[in-house]
Design a protein around this motif. Structure first.
Motif, PDB file in Angstrom:
ATOM      1  N   ASP A  74       0.807  -1.230   0.000  1.00 58.18           N
ATOM      2  CA  ASP A  74       0.000   0.000   0.000  1.00 58.18           C
ATOM      3  C   ASP A  74       0.838   1.277   0.000  1.00 58.18           C
ATOM      4  O   ASP A  74       0.313   2.355  -0.288  1.00 58.18           O
ATOM      5  CB  ASP A  74      -0.956   0.011   1.192  1.00 58.18           C
ATOM      6  N   MET A  75       2.119   1.171   0.285  1.00 61.18           N
ATOM      7  CA  MET A  75       2.993   2.345   0.217  1.00 61.18           C
ATOM      8  C   MET A  75       3.287   2.741  -1.225  1.00 61.18           C
ATOM      9  O   MET A  75       3.631   3.882  -1.495  1.00 61.18           O
ATOM     10  CB  MET A  75       4.325   2.060   0.919  1.00 61.18           C
ATOM     11  N   TYR A  76       3.124   1.799  -2.147  1.00 62.95           N
ATOM     12  CA  TYR A  76       3.531   2.020  -3.533  1.00 62.95           C
ATOM     13  C   TYR A  76       2.369   2.159  -4.508  1.00 62.95           C
ATOM     14  O   TYR A  76       2.565   2.534  -5.649  1.00 62.95           O
ATOM     15  CB  TYR A  76       4.449   0.883  -3.982  1.00 62.95           C
ATOM     16  N   ARG A  77       1.168   1.845  -4.082  1.00 67.16           N
ATOM     17  CA  ARG A  77       0.013   1.974  -4.970  1.00 67.16           C
ATOM     18  C   ARG A  77      -1.234   2.295  -4.152  1.00 67.16           C
ATOM     19  O   ARG A  77      -1.314   1.990  -2.964  1.00 67.16           O
ATOM     20  CB  ARG A  77      -0.213   0.718  -5.796  1.00 67.16           C
ATOM     21  N   LYS A  78      -2.186   2.947  -4.823  1.00 69.57           N
ATOM     22  CA  LYS A  78      -3.488   3.214  -4.208  1.00 69.57           C
ATOM     23  C   LYS A  78      -4.526   2.514  -5.062  1.00 69.57           C
ATOM     24  O   LYS A  78      -4.623   2.759  -6.269  1.00 69.57           O
ATOM     25  CB  LYS A  78      -3.763   4.716  -4.164  1.00 69.57           C
ATOM     26  N   ASP A  79      -5.289   1.622  -4.450  1.00 66.60           N
ATOM     27  CA  ASP A  79      -6.294   0.854  -5.171  1.00 66.60           C
ATOM     28  C   ASP A  79      -7.590   1.653  -5.217  1.00 66.60           C
ATOM     29  O   ASP A  79      -8.185   1.946  -4.189  1.00 66.60           O
ATOM     30  CB  ASP A  79      -6.522  -0.491  -4.485  1.00 66.60           C
ATOM     31  N   THR A  80      -8.032   2.019  -6.438  1.00 69.34           N
ATOM     32  CA  THR A  80      -9.263   2.795  -6.598  1.00 69.34           C
ATOM     33  C   THR A  80     -10.339   1.993  -7.315  1.00 69.34           C
ATOM     34  O   THR A  80     -11.218   2.555  -7.948  1.00 69.34           O
ATOM     35  CB  THR A  80      -8.977   4.091  -7.377  1.00 69.34           C
ATOM     36  N   THR A  81     -10.266   0.659  -7.205  1.00 70.64           N
ATOM     37  CA  THR A  81     -11.242  -0.208  -7.864  1.00 70.64           C
ATOM     38  C   THR A  81     -12.607  -0.024  -7.213  1.00 70.64           C
ATOM     39  O   THR A  81     -12.730  -0.125  -5.994  1.00 70.64           O
ATOM     40  CB  THR A  81     -10.813  -1.682  -7.735  1.00 70.64           C
ATOM     41  N   PRO A  82     -13.660   0.250  -8.012  1.00 74.76           N
ATOM     42  CA  PRO A  82     -14.995   0.415  -7.414  1.00 74.76           C
ATOM     43  C   PRO A  82     -15.549  -0.918  -6.904  1.00 74.76           C
ATOM     44  O   PRO A  82     -15.197  -1.985  -7.411  1.00 74.76           O
ATOM     45  CB  PRO A  82     -15.838   0.948  -8.581  1.00 74.76           C
ATOM     46  N   LYS A  83     -16.396  -0.855  -5.887  1.00 76.70           N
ATOM     47  CA  LYS A  83     -16.969  -2.067  -5.301  1.00 76.70           C
ATOM     48  C   LYS A  83     -17.877  -2.802  -6.279  1.00 76.70           C
ATOM     49  O   LYS A  83     -18.061  -4.013  -6.181  1.00 76.70           O
ATOM     50  CB  LYS A  83     -17.749  -1.718  -4.033  1.00 76.70           C
ATOM     51  N   GLU A  84     -18.446  -2.079  -7.243  1.00 76.28           N
ATOM     52  CA  GLU A  84     -19.345  -2.718  -8.216  1.00 76.28           C
ATOM     53  C   GLU A  84     -18.614  -3.787  -9.037  1.00 76.28           C
ATOM     54  O   GLU A  84     -19.218  -4.748  -9.489  1.00 76.28           O
ATOM     55  CB  GLU A  84     -19.948  -1.680  -9.171  1.00 76.28           C
ATOM     56  N   ALA A  85     -17.326  -3.606  -9.234  1.00 74.65           N
ATOM     57  CA  ALA A  85     -16.554  -4.584 -10.011  1.00 74.65           C
ATOM     58  C   ALA A  85     -16.520  -5.926  -9.294  1.00 74.65           C
ATOM     59  O   ALA A  85     -16.618  -6.983  -9.940  1.00 74.65           O
ATOM     60  CB  ALA A  85     -15.133  -4.072 -10.236  1.00 74.65           C
ATOM     61  N   PHE A  86     -16.409  -5.907  -7.979  1.00 71.76           N
ATOM     62  CA  PHE A  86     -16.381  -7.151  -7.220  1.00 71.76           C
ATOM     63  C   PHE A  86     -17.773  -7.757  -7.088  1.00 71.76           C
ATOM     64  O   PHE A  86     -17.923  -8.974  -7.047  1.00 71.76           O
ATOM     65  CB  PHE A  86     -15.767  -6.914  -5.835  1.00 71.76           C
ATOM     66  N   GLU A  87     -18.801  -6.916  -7.030  1.00 70.52           N
ATOM     67  CA  GLU A  87     -20.170  -7.424  -6.948  1.00 70.52           C
ATOM     68  C   GLU A  87     -20.563  -8.135  -8.234  1.00 70.52           C
ATOM     69  O   GLU A  87     -21.334  -9.090  -8.214  1.00 70.52           O
ATOM     70  CB  GLU A  87     -21.133  -6.272  -6.667  1.00 70.52           C
ATOM     71  N   HIS A  88     -20.025  -7.692  -9.346  1.00 70.50           N
ATOM     72  CA  HIS A  88     -20.315  -8.326 -10.635  1.00 70.50           C
ATOM     73  C   HIS A  88     -19.831  -9.780 -10.649  1.00 70.50           C
ATOM     74  O   HIS A  88     -20.511 -10.662 -11.173  1.00 70.50           O
ATOM     75  CB  HIS A  88     -19.655  -7.543 -11.766  1.00 70.50           C
ATOM     76  N   THR A  89     -18.693 -10.061 -10.032  1.00 71.49           N
ATOM     77  CA  THR A  89     -18.190 -11.439 -10.002  1.00 71.49           C
ATOM     78  C   THR A  89     -19.068 -12.320  -9.123  1.00 71.49           C
ATOM     79  O   THR A  89     -19.214 -13.509  -9.397  1.00 71.49           O
ATOM     80  CB  THR A  89     -16.734 -11.496  -9.498  1.00 71.49           C
ATOM     81  N   GLU A  90     -19.644 -11.752  -8.077  1.00 72.82           N
ATOM     82  CA  GLU A  90     -20.567 -12.529  -7.245  1.00 72.82           C
ATOM     83  C   GLU A  90     -21.797 -12.937  -8.046  1.00 72.82           C
ATOM     84  O   GLU A  90     -22.277 -14.058  -7.927  1.00 72.82           O
ATOM     85  CB  GLU A  90     -20.983 -11.713  -6.015  1.00 72.82           C
ATOM     86  N   LEU A  91     -22.297 -12.037  -8.882  1.00 75.03           N
ATOM     87  CA  LEU A  91     -23.447 -12.369  -9.719  1.00 75.03           C
ATOM     88  C   LEU A  91     -23.095 -13.457 -10.733  1.00 75.03           C
ATOM     89  O   LEU A  91     -23.922 -14.315 -11.046  1.00 75.03           O
ATOM     90  CB  LEU A  91     -23.954 -11.117 -10.443  1.00 75.03           C
ATOM     91  N   LEU A  92     -21.878 -13.435 -11.251  1.00 77.16           N
ATOM     92  CA  LEU A  92     -21.453 -14.469 -12.185  1.00 77.16           C
ATOM     93  C   LEU A  92     -21.430 -15.844 -11.527  1.00 77.16           C
ATOM     94  O   LEU A  92     -21.767 -16.847 -12.159  1.00 77.16           O
ATOM     95  CB  LEU A  92     -20.072 -14.151 -12.751  1.00 77.16           C
ATOM     96  N   LYS A  93     -21.057 -15.903 -10.250  1.00 82.15           N
ATOM     97  CA  LYS A  93     -21.044 -17.185  -9.532  1.00 82.15           C
ATOM     98  C   LYS A  93     -22.455 -17.761  -9.435  1.00 82.15           C
ATOM     99  O   LYS A  93     -22.662 -18.956  -9.602  1.00 82.15           O
ATOM    100  CB  LYS A  93     -20.462 -17.003  -8.134  1.00 82.15           C
ATOM    101  N   PHE A  94     -23.431 -16.904  -9.158  1.00 85.25           N
ATOM    102  CA  PHE A  94     -24.803 -17.383  -9.058  1.00 85.25           C
ATOM    103  C   PHE A  94     -25.329 -17.832 -10.419  1.00 85.25           C
ATOM    104  O   PHE A  94     -26.091 -18.780 -10.522  1.00 85.25           O
ATOM    105  CB  PHE A  94     -25.719 -16.298  -8.488  1.00 85.25           C
ATOM    106  N   ALA A  95     -24.938 -17.155 -11.480  1.00 82.39           N
ATOM    107  CA  ALA A  95     -25.402 -17.510 -12.816  1.00 82.39           C
ATOM    108  C   ALA A  95     -24.853 -18.863 -13.242  1.00 82.39           C
ATOM    109  O   ALA A  95     -25.528 -19.627 -13.929  1.00 82.39           O
ATOM    110  CB  ALA A  95     -24.986 -16.436 -13.821  1.00 82.39           C
ATOM    111  N   LYS A  96     -23.641 -19.192 -12.835  1.00 86.71           N
ATOM    112  CA  LYS A  96     -23.047 -20.465 -13.226  1.00 86.71           C
ATOM    113  C   LYS A  96     -23.745 -21.642 -12.564  1.00 86.71           C
ATOM    114  O   LYS A  96     -23.770 -22.737 -13.101  1.00 86.71           O
ATOM    115  CB  LYS A  96     -21.558 -20.478 -12.865  1.00 86.71           C
TER     116      LYS A  96
END
Length: 123
Positions: A74-96
């Motif tokens: 965390d000293m070398y990068r700042k993660d600005t990934t939105p939470k919606e990106a991770f929620e999308h993968t949860e929906l993919l798990k249910f679809a499978k």
């Protein structure tokens, strides 16, 4: 520092070779443009990494001397990934779960009747 080495140093990829291949395939963008593995990065560059169907968004804060420990990343990068990106993968798990498992073949008569009954009920 090269982009492939940087991604390896901050532990987004397990090996430098995997990081280089990801950059070559176009899964990494710096400031909105696709780059080559030899592209130099500088502090405040914005990096987008496509990995496991998630677009990780990073901001370079500093350049490490070599590969760093997981606690120091965390000293070398700042993660600005939105939470919606991770929620999308949860929906993919249910679809499978809805689809038949590989190797199960075509539906039997009983399966077909169940499917038709389900479709009739939903209408």
């Amino acid at each position: 520092m090269r982009i492939d080495k940087y991604l390896w140093c901050i532990r987004y990829f397990k090996t430098r070779n995997v990081a280089t291949n990801a950059v070559k395939k176009g899964h990494v963008k710096v400031n909105g443009s696709t780059v080559k593995p030899s592209r130099e990065i500088f502090p405040m560059d914005k990096i987008v990494i496509r990995k496991n169907q998630i677009d990780y968004q990073l901001v370079v804060l500093d350049i490490p001397e070599s590969r760093v420990g997981a606690k120091l990343v965390d000293m070398y990068r700042k993660d600005t990934t939105p939470k919606e990106a991770f929620e999308h993968t949860e929906l993919l798990k249910f679809a499978k779960d809805h689809y038949r498992k590989k190797g199960m073949g075509r539906p039997t008569k009983k399966d077909r009747r169940d499917i038709d009954g389900y479709l009739d009920e939903s209408e």
